[in-house]
Design a protein around this motif. Structure first.
Motif, PDB file in Angstrom:
ATOM      1  N   ASP A  52       1.238  -5.136   4.720  1.00  0.00           N
ATOM      2  CA  ASP A  52      -0.219  -4.968   4.617  1.00  0.00           C
ATOM      3  C   ASP A  52      -0.800  -5.511   5.915  1.00  0.00           C
ATOM      4  O   ASP A  52      -0.988  -6.712   6.052  1.00  0.00           O
ATOM      5  N   PHE A  90       0.812   1.053 -12.442  1.00  0.00           N
ATOM      6  CA  PHE A  90       2.225   1.465 -12.488  1.00  0.00           C
ATOM      7  C   PHE A  90       2.595   1.913 -13.901  1.00  0.00           C
ATOM      8  O   PHE A  90       2.315   1.193 -14.865  1.00  0.00           O
ATOM      9  N   ARG A 148      -8.376  -8.992  -0.780  1.00  0.00           N
ATOM     10  CA  ARG A 148      -8.202  -9.248   0.652  1.00  0.00           C
ATOM     11  C   ARG A 148      -9.500  -9.677   1.337  1.00  0.00           C
ATOM     12  O   ARG A 148     -10.577  -9.210   0.956  1.00  0.00           O
ATOM     13  N   LEU A 178       6.667   0.843  -5.798  1.00  0.00           N
ATOM     14  CA  LEU A 178       5.855   0.692  -4.583  1.00  0.00           C
ATOM     15  C   LEU A 178       6.842   0.356  -3.471  1.00  0.00           C
ATOM     16  O   LEU A 178       7.479  -0.703  -3.498  1.00  0.00           O
ATOM     17  N   HIS A 185       7.516  -6.039   1.771  1.00  0.00           N
ATOM     18  CA  HIS A 185       7.570  -6.320   0.331  1.00  0.00           C
ATOM     19  C   HIS A 185       7.311  -5.036  -0.449  1.00  0.00           C
ATOM     20  O   HIS A 185       6.775  -4.072   0.096  1.00  0.00           O
ATOM     21  N   SER A 204      -2.690 -11.719  -4.990  1.00  0.00           N
ATOM     22  CA  SER A 204      -2.144 -10.588  -5.732  1.00  0.00           C
ATOM     23  C   SER A 204      -1.889 -10.979  -7.200  1.00  0.00           C
ATOM     24  O   SER A 204      -1.114 -11.894  -7.483  1.00  0.00           O
ATOM     25  N   ARG A 211       1.860  -1.463 -15.869  1.00  0.00           N
ATOM     26  CA  ARG A 211       1.607  -2.710 -15.136  1.00  0.00           C
ATOM     27  C   ARG A 211       0.416  -2.458 -14.228  1.00  0.00           C
ATOM     28  O   ARG A 211       0.269  -1.346 -13.691  1.00  0.00           O
ATOM     29  N   ASN A 241      -4.787  -6.645  -5.849  1.00  0.00           N
ATOM     30  CA  ASN A 241      -4.609  -7.492  -4.670  1.00  0.00           C
ATOM     31  C   ASN A 241      -5.890  -7.531  -3.866  1.00  0.00           C
ATOM     32  O   ASN A 241      -6.467  -6.523  -3.521  1.00  0.00           O
ATOM     33  N   VAL A 294       7.679  -3.147  -4.835  1.00  0.00           N
ATOM     34  CA  VAL A 294       7.964  -3.278  -6.276  1.00  0.00           C
ATOM     35  C   VAL A 294       8.874  -2.120  -6.690  1.00  0.00           C
ATOM     36  O   VAL A 294       8.405  -1.000  -6.863  1.00  0.00           O
ATOM     37  N   ASN A 341      -3.538  -1.432  -8.211  1.00  0.00           N
ATOM     38  CA  ASN A 341      -2.403  -0.501  -8.364  1.00  0.00           C
ATOM     39  C   ASN A 341      -2.074  -0.364  -9.838  1.00  0.00           C
ATOM     40  O   ASN A 341      -2.013  -1.360 -10.555  1.00  0.00           O
ATOM     41  N   MET A 391       0.833  -1.192   0.000  1.00  0.00           N
ATOM     42  CA  MET A 391       0.000   0.000   0.000  1.00  0.00           C
ATOM     43  C   MET A 391       0.872   1.248   0.000  1.00  0.00           C
ATOM     44  O   MET A 391       1.985   1.220   0.470  1.00  0.00           O
ATOM     45  N   LEU A 448       7.949 -10.665 -11.669  1.00  0.00           N
ATOM     46  CA  LEU A 448       6.494 -10.851 -11.755  1.00  0.00           C
ATOM     47  C   LEU A 448       6.085 -10.535 -13.183  1.00  0.00           C
ATOM     48  O   LEU A 448       6.291  -9.407 -13.646  1.00  0.00           O
ATOM     49  N   ASN A 470      -1.643  -4.195 -10.881  1.00  0.00           N
ATOM     50  CA  ASN A 470      -1.661  -5.242  -9.853  1.00  0.00           C
ATOM     51  C   ASN A 470      -3.016  -5.164  -9.153  1.00  0.00           C
ATOM     52  O   ASN A 470      -3.465  -4.083  -8.773  1.00  0.00           O
ATOM     53  N   HIS A 525       6.742  -2.220   2.349  1.00  0.00           N
ATOM     54  CA  HIS A 525       5.658  -1.989   3.311  1.00  0.00           C
ATOM     55  C   HIS A 525       5.111  -3.328   3.800  1.00  0.00           C
ATOM     56  O   HIS A 525       5.442  -4.391   3.265  1.00  0.00           O
TER      57      HIS A 525
HETATM   58  O1  LIG Z   1       2.216  -4.694  -7.120  1.00  0.00           O
HETATM   59  C1  LIG Z   1       2.426  -5.720  -6.476  1.00  0.00           C
HETATM   60  O2  LIG Z   1       2.715  -6.794  -6.999  1.00  0.00           O
HETATM   61  C2  LIG Z   1       2.348  -5.677  -4.946  1.00  0.00           C
HETATM   62  C3  LIG Z   1       1.236  -4.794  -4.449  1.00  0.00           C
HETATM   63  C4  LIG Z   1       1.247  -4.607  -2.968  1.00  0.00           C
HETATM   64  O3  LIG Z   1       2.124  -5.083  -2.299  1.00  0.00           O
HETATM   65  C5  LIG Z   1       0.200  -3.824  -2.281  1.00  0.00           C
HETATM   66  O4  LIG Z   1      -0.638  -3.181  -2.924  1.00  0.00           O
HETATM   67  O5  LIG Z   1       0.185  -3.853  -1.041  1.00  0.00           O
END
Ligand SMILES: O=C(O)CCC(=O)C(=O)O
Length: 354
Positions: free
Chosen positions: A254, A243, A351, A249, A308, A266, A345, A349, A310, A241, A1, A291, A347, A252
């Motif tokens: 989560d 990119f 939850r 990123l 983790h 994800s 890109r 994710n 990016v 997300n 995040m 990835l 992503n 951080h």
């Molecule tokens: O972009 C990604 O693969 C990771 C995204 C991520 O870690 C997040 O949104 O918390």
């Protein structure tokens, strides 16, 4: 995040920060002509696609990497020293990837889902369509002279202002910003339960829709390796997300969901990226891995406590590895999606919040 960690002088010294700097896009100043990305050593980046290909040939796996028995619909890799982390290379079909790319640009950013643009512009409907049609976002009741009409002015406009999407011609006397510029600056949208970034928490009082059924069904299926038999993932919120080249990123955790035994599911779409999986401290050296579009990562249990991020996406033809999307998004109705994803890109994710 986004926004969960500030870069302090101290964090510059951590192993995680050093890895981020190693892989981040920098340009070579030496070259006077075209800006050239600085070369980066990718020899230590784990490549699960190659690992899988080699495994099929000789049955070998790199030390510390395991492959779950073939009871799932696709191969599932685990890491011995990161329990709760699962990597599913190429788990999404090309068709699923294309559908998700289209939805991420059209349906997912639609109100009541919020995006990073909400704070400045309020809810924006049909941004992708507006960008395609060359529309501009105009502040209602606020004429300004043409000479002032530049994006800086929009940046000075405060919260809660009302904007509407107009044709470029009718926007000439108003504060305006092009929809295509806003699309390029789209960084996130949230589905299902809405996340309040200022409080770093879910705000269940915010209007929201359920996670779309097809996405929920897909996430339940993909999450299976992280669940005991008979227990099912319940998707309640998702962050999408977006990119562009040079976007990162930062490292951080989560940590806003109630039950960390539940995975974050994800999904990667579009240009190839480098993902860093660290340990519970920023001082733990992170593992770097590629990835690609169609790859899926699950983070559950102890892996939920691991930093983790990016640090890099690759948009050049050779490294982006999106030929399969280019072949699939050839139809003229899809050209606008193709153009976007060739340099981007996405992503998603997903939850379980409670
Ligand atoms: O972009 C990604 O693969 C990771 C995204 C991520 O870690 C997040 O949104 O918390």
């Amino acid at each position: 995040m986004y926004g969960s960690e500030k870069l302090t002088e101290d964090s510059e010294r951590t192993a995680f920060r050093r890895a981020e700097k190693k892989y981040k896009l920098y340009y070579d100043n030496a070259s006077k002509k075209k800006k050239q990305p600085k070369p980066v050593d990718l020899s230590e980046v784990l490549d699960y696609r190659t690992i899988l290909e080699c495994h099929k040939l000789d049955g070998e796996l790199p030390s510390g990497v395991t492959l779950l028995e073939e009871k799932f619909s696709c191969p599932v890799f685990c890491l011995e020293n990161r329990p709760g982390f699962y990597f599913l290379p190429g788990a999404l079909s090309v068709e699923e990837q294309c559908t998700l790319i289209r939805e991420s640009l059209t349906d997912f950013p639609q109100p009541p889902n919020r995006t990073n643009h909400n704070a400045i512009y309020g809810p924006i409907h049909d941004l992708f369509l507006a960008a395609k049609e060359g529309k501009v976002l105009v502040e209602d009741n606020s004429p300004i002279s043409l000479s002032e009409s530049n994006p800086d002015i929009i940046n000075r406009v405060g919260k809660g202002c009302k904007f509407s999407l107009e044709n470029a011609e009718s926007a000439k006397q108003c504060k305006s910003v092009s929809a295509s510029a806003l699309l390029r600056k789209l960084r996130w949208s949230t589905l299902g339960l809405q996340f309040d970034w200022s409080k770093r928490n879910y705000d269940v009082s915010l209007p929201h829709n359920k996670i779309p059924d097809a996405l929920s069904k897909l996430a339940k299926q993909l999450a299976k390796p992280a669940f005991p038999v008979g227990v099912e993932f319940q998707p309640e919120g998702a962050i999408v997300n977006y990119f562009a080249l040079g976007d990162t990123l930062g490292g951080h955790l989560d940590d806003m969901e109630a039950d960390w035994s539940k995975p974050i599911v994800s999904l990667s779409l579009g240009c190839k990226a480098i993902f860093l999986l660290g340990g519970k401290s920023r001082d733990d050296p992170p593992l770097a891995m590629f990835l690609r579009s169609g790859d899926v990562v699950l983070m559950a249990g102890e892996a939920r406590e691991c930093f983790h991020g990016v640090p890099r996406i690759f948009t050049d033809k050779e490294n982006a590895e999106i030929d399969h999307l280019e072949a699939q998004l050839m139809h003229e109705d899809d050209v606008c999606f193709l153009k976007y994803i060739q340099t981007s890109r996405i992503n998603i994710n997903i939850r379980q919040v409670f």
